[in-house]
Design an enzyme around this catalytic site. Structure first.
Site, mmCIF file in Angstrom:
data_model
loop_
_atom_site.group_PDB
_atom_site.id
_atom_site.type_symbol
_atom_site.label_atom_id
_atom_site.label_comp_id
_atom_site.label_asym_id
_atom_site.label_seq_id
_atom_site.Cartn_x
_atom_site.Cartn_y
_atom_site.Cartn_z
ATOM 1 N N GLY A 146 45.999 71.661 42.557
ATOM 2 C CA GLY A 146 46.584 71.305 43.855
ATOM 3 C C GLY A 146 45.566 70.671 44.781
ATOM 4 O O GLY A 146 45.856 69.693 45.478
ATOM 5 N N ASP A 147 44.346 71.215 44.776
ATOM 6 C CA ASP A 147 43.270 70.649 45.610
ATOM 7 C C ASP A 147 42.969 69.217 45.175
ATOM 8 O O ASP A 147 42.737 68.338 46.000
ATOM 9 C CB ASP A 147 41.977 71.470 45.467
ATOM 10 C CG ASP A 147 42.163 72.934 45.862
ATOM 11 O OD1 ASP A 147 43.104 73.225 46.614
ATOM 12 O OD2 ASP A 147 41.365 73.776 45.408
#
Length: 341
Positions: free
Chosen positions: A295-296
């Site tokens: 996600g990052d």
């Protein structure tokens, strides 16, 4: 042309202590897979146990710092990104500085004299991960540090700002100051829902920052928790993304766009009252190493194109590319040069 310091991140710098563990280990420490939590007393012995494992790796991380490093990697312009957060004056803090400099990020860490550098236990089981953060020094970020002229200069230089929701637990007043500055100066302010517990237990702080957010990132679990906490009575990701995008805004310069990732399912993008879906790059199960940082990485990839003024489709494509690279490696790491075109 990408100017120096165009993108600023603020967050909790953590050294990831990453190891492949088994179900029994998760049960022993009462940890659920695919979750992100703050460490309690019962979790503290796990850090020691993991450092003794044969397959343990140390990677400079923390959600915002991961995203900024990925954006920096894709931009390939030294110093295009900068970052603030709090570390301890210790070996792990030294590692963090070295790692960030190598990545080309201009870091201005606040250094705490007493607390050790924060760590995050990354428990990997069959490619899936669970994160247990022991914030320590990361929890000691001082509002005063942000206001120092050399640090505030980073805020003034930046045209895009990204802060993961995790920072709401540490310094909501820093977020507010930067968010108001962004609104006043027509800058793009972006945040992440970050974890179900943020949406639940830091709801007020999150709601206070939300009107300033021009882009909101999150995954399907966080989105559904956000919906439940706000009494929306829907689990439909498209509907939730739309509702978040239509939340009132503090500044009318930009509309709000909501981006929800769903693992192997398409990325949902809501803006202008419409929803678009973008399929991710399919990956055979045997190539999946570790979802930590996926996600990052999506956020980092997305921002690397956003700061260049590229259309949303390009930004999403770069986000999908970056997360695809990251999940085939251990931790939030990447090869020396990107091959995104």
């Amino acid at each position: 042309m990408v100017s120096e310091g165009i993108l600023l991140g603020m967050g909790n710098p953590l050294l990831d202590i990453s190891a492949a563990v088994d179900e029994a280990f998760l049960q022993k420490y009462d940890v659920k897979l695919n979750n992100a939590i703050l460490a309690e007393e019962k979790h503290l012995p796990m850090y020691e146990e993991m450092t003794g494992m044969d397959n343990v790796e140390y990677i400079a991380g923390g959600a915002t710092q991961n995203s900024i490093k990925v954006a920096q990697w894709l931009l390939q312009v030294p110093g295009a990104t900068s970052y603030m957060g709090c570390i301890g004056k210790d070996k792990f803090g030294g590692e963090m500085k070295k790692n960030a400099k190598l990545a080309g990020v201009n870091v201005h860490y606040c250094e705490d004299e007493v607390a050790p550098t924060g760590t995050c236990a990354v428990c990997v089981v069959g490619g899936e991960r669970s994160l247990i953060a022991n914030l320590s020094a990361a929890n000691c970020y001082k509002f005063e540090h942000l206001k120092r002229p050399e640090n505030w200069a980073l805020v003034e230089k930046a045209k895009f700002i990204y802060i993961a929701g995790f920072f709401l637990t540490v310094s909501p007043e820093s977020i507010q100051l930067v968010a108001e500055h962004a609104a006043k100066n027509n800058k793009v302010f972006t945040m992440n829902l970050s974890a179900p517990f943020i949406c639940e237990f830091f709801k007020d702080a999150q709601e206070k920052a939300l009107p300033y957010m021009d882009f909101v990132f999150g995954n399907e679990t966080e989105a559904r928790t956000f919906s439940r906490v706000h009494g929306w009575e829907t689990d439909d990701i498209e509907e939730i993304a739309l509702k978040i995008s239509q939340w009132p805004k503090a500044s009318g310069t930009y509309k709000r766009t909501t981006l929800i990732t769903q693992g192997a399912d398409p990325v949902v993008v809501a803006e202008d009252g419409k929803v678009k879906k973008f399929p991710v790059i399919p990956l055979p199960k045997e190539k999946l190493v570790d979802t930590n940082g996926a996600g990052d990485a999506f956020v980092g990839g997305f921002l690397s194109q956003l700061v260049q003024g590229n259309p949303i489709e390009e930004c999403v494509r770069a986000g999908i590319y970056a997360s695809n690279v990251i999940i085939q490696r251990s931790g939030c790491t990447y090869p020396e040069k990107p091959d995104f075109n």
